[in-house]
Design a protein around this motif. Structure first.
Motif, short mmCIF file in Angstrom:
data_model
loop_
_atom_site.label_atom_id
_atom_site.label_comp_id
_atom_site.label_asym_id
_atom_site.label_seq_id
_atom_site.Cartn_x
_atom_site.Cartn_y
_atom_site.Cartn_z
N LEU A 23 8.77 11.65 22.44
CA LEU A 23 7.77 10.90 21.89
C LEU A 23 6.80 12.14 21.26
CD1 LEU A 23 6.59 8.38 24.63
CD2 LEU A 23 7.49 7.87 22.31
N ALA A 24 6.64 13.24 21.98
CA ALA A 24 6.15 14.56 21.40
C ALA A 24 6.77 14.75 20.11
CB ALA A 24 6.03 15.75 22.27
N VAL A 25 8.00 14.87 19.85
CA VAL A 25 8.75 15.34 18.77
C VAL A 25 8.57 14.30 17.69
CG1 VAL A 25 11.02 15.69 17.54
CG2 VAL A 25 10.56 16.86 19.73
N VAL A 26 8.55 12.87 17.71
CA VAL A 26 8.38 11.93 16.87
C VAL A 26 7.13 12.20 16.45
CG1 VAL A 26 8.20 9.22 16.48
CG2 VAL A 26 10.26 10.51 17.73
N ALA A 27 6.04 12.22 17.37
CA ALA A 27 4.52 12.51 16.91
C ALA A 27 4.44 13.42 16.08
CB ALA A 27 3.50 12.39 18.26
N GLY A 28 4.96 14.61 16.35
CA GLY A 28 4.77 15.86 15.62
C GLY A 28 5.26 15.81 13.98
N ALA A 29 6.41 15.11 14.08
CA ALA A 29 7.29 14.68 12.81
C ALA A 29 6.33 13.76 11.90
CB ALA A 29 8.65 14.26 12.89
N PHE A 30 5.80 12.79 12.71
CA PHE A 30 4.83 11.76 11.81
C PHE A 30 3.60 12.48 11.26
CE2 PHE A 30 1.60 8.71 11.72
CZ PHE A 30 2.23 7.52 11.31
N TRP A 31 3.07 13.33 12.14
CA TRP A 31 1.97 13.99 11.61
C TRP A 31 2.37 15.07 10.50
CZ3 TRP A 31 0.47 19.39 10.95
CH2 TRP A 31 -0.79 19.41 10.50
N VAL A 32 3.39 15.68 10.50
CA VAL A 32 3.77 16.47 9.50
C VAL A 32 4.20 15.82 8.35
CG1 VAL A 32 5.65 18.16 8.46
CG2 VAL A 32 4.80 18.46 10.92
N VAL A 33 4.44 14.60 8.25
CA VAL A 33 4.93 13.66 7.02
C VAL A 33 3.61 13.36 6.25
CG1 VAL A 33 5.97 11.41 6.39
CG2 VAL A 33 7.21 12.92 7.67
#
Length: 333
Positions: A23-33
């Motif tokens: 979840l942390a990785v997905v949230a981080g990727a979502f923020w970067v995009v």
């Protein structure tokens, strides 16, 4: 009972930690995009994933999912993904089977067989895959006979510049379950019937299979050599033949060494399928490149490619890790 309860709690805790990490990785990727898209918009660059619902403006020549220029771009990416899987899965199967045979052949007592297998491994794993794909594409286009004079490889299997024709299951009238195989037949104007595989598809599947088989062969050879000589002698003492020793004694123990390395090789094979764009096969990267050329959404298309290959890698890793756990605990059957 207490020990069993503690073990279960430890397993649940491990799963919880992994879920939180994902979840942390997905949230981080979502923020970067989203941050990157905001930066592009602030500079006046049209951005976003709204193009996925717009007509693509191009068609895809082959694949299991029919696609034309009037359909939305998300369907084009889906067709590209299906084409990627359509090439990677048979290539993985062929690579494992061929690599296993070559790996065993490298340990054969017959000098000629061992030399041929060694030459295969040393040649194919030291030549870049892209070069091999281009060589195969050249051979398909220039060295094979025309479609009117195909080469008969096996019963029902024909090869020519037009591609490969193979038998294919056909559903019965009014039903969806295959009732028989349709066999290709040579006629005056080429081969008809069965499944016609394009030269581009044959090139990428053959290239991935032959290249990856060289690495699989070394993995299998190392796994077999990891089994102690005492186990081999025990099999001989029981009166087992060489094939029985390999199947019953050696391979079940060698798999515990083979599977982890084989997982990495299957991951590499799947990612190497992106080189199919070089031979004209319309897989995921090819579709993304065409989409970028039509609407200029380079960042978004690259993000989709990264997300899809990440998902494919996670699925492969999950399946192979489950199989590895089974092999480690129960042995091979």
């Amino acid at each position: 009972m207490r020990q069993e309860g503690a073990s279960r709690r430890g397993a649940w805790l491990a799963w919880l930690v992994q879920a939180l990490l994902v979840l942390a990785v997905v949230a981080g990727a979502f923020w970067v995009v989203n941050h990157a898209l905001d930066v592009l918009r602030s500079r006046g660059v049209r951005s976003g994933f709204d193009f996925l619902t717009e007509p693509s403006g191009f068609s895809i020549s082959e694949g299991w999912l029919d696609f034309d220029a009037s359909q939305p771009s998300w369907r084009a990416f889906l067709a590209g993904l299906i084409n990627t899987v359509r090439a990677a899965v048979p290539a993985a199967i062929f690579a494992v089977v061929l690599g296993t045979l070559i790996g065993i052949g490298r340990l054969a007592p017959h000098v000629l067989l061992r030399g041929i297998c060694t030459a295969y491994v040393e040649l194919l794993r030291n030549v870049p895959l892209l070069v091999q794909l281009l060589m195969l594409a050249f051979a398909m286009a220039n060295l094979l006979p025309d479609s009117t004079e195909p080469v008969h490889l096996l019963p029902g299997v024909w090869l020519s510049k037009g591609g490969l024709s193979v038998p294919w299951p056909v559903a019965g009238e009014g039903g969806w379950w295959p009732s028989h195989f349709e066999w290709p037949e040579r006629g005056d104007f080429g081969v008809s019937g069965g499944a016609a595989l394009s030269p581009e598809y044959v090139t990428i599947v053959a290239g991935l299979s032959l290249y990856s088989a060289a690495f699989v062969a070394e993995i299998v050879r190392a796994g077999i050599l990891s089994v102690s000589q005492g186990q081999v002698l025990a099999g001989q003492a029981l009166g087992l033949s060489s094939v029985q020793q390999l199947r019953i004694v050696i391979l079940p123990q060698a798999l515990r060494v083979i599977v982890p390395s084989l997982t990495n090789q299957l991951l590499s094979l799947t990612k190497n399928s992106s080189l199919a764009v070089a031979v004209g096969y319309p897989e995921l990267v090819s579709v993304a490149n065409t989409t970028i050329g039509s609407n200029g959404r380079a960042f978004e298309c690259i993000a989709i490619i990264m997300a899809v290959y990440l998902l494919l890698s996670l699925v492969i890793s999950f399946g192979m890790n489950r199989y590895n756990a089974r092999v480690a605990l129960r042995g091979w059957r």
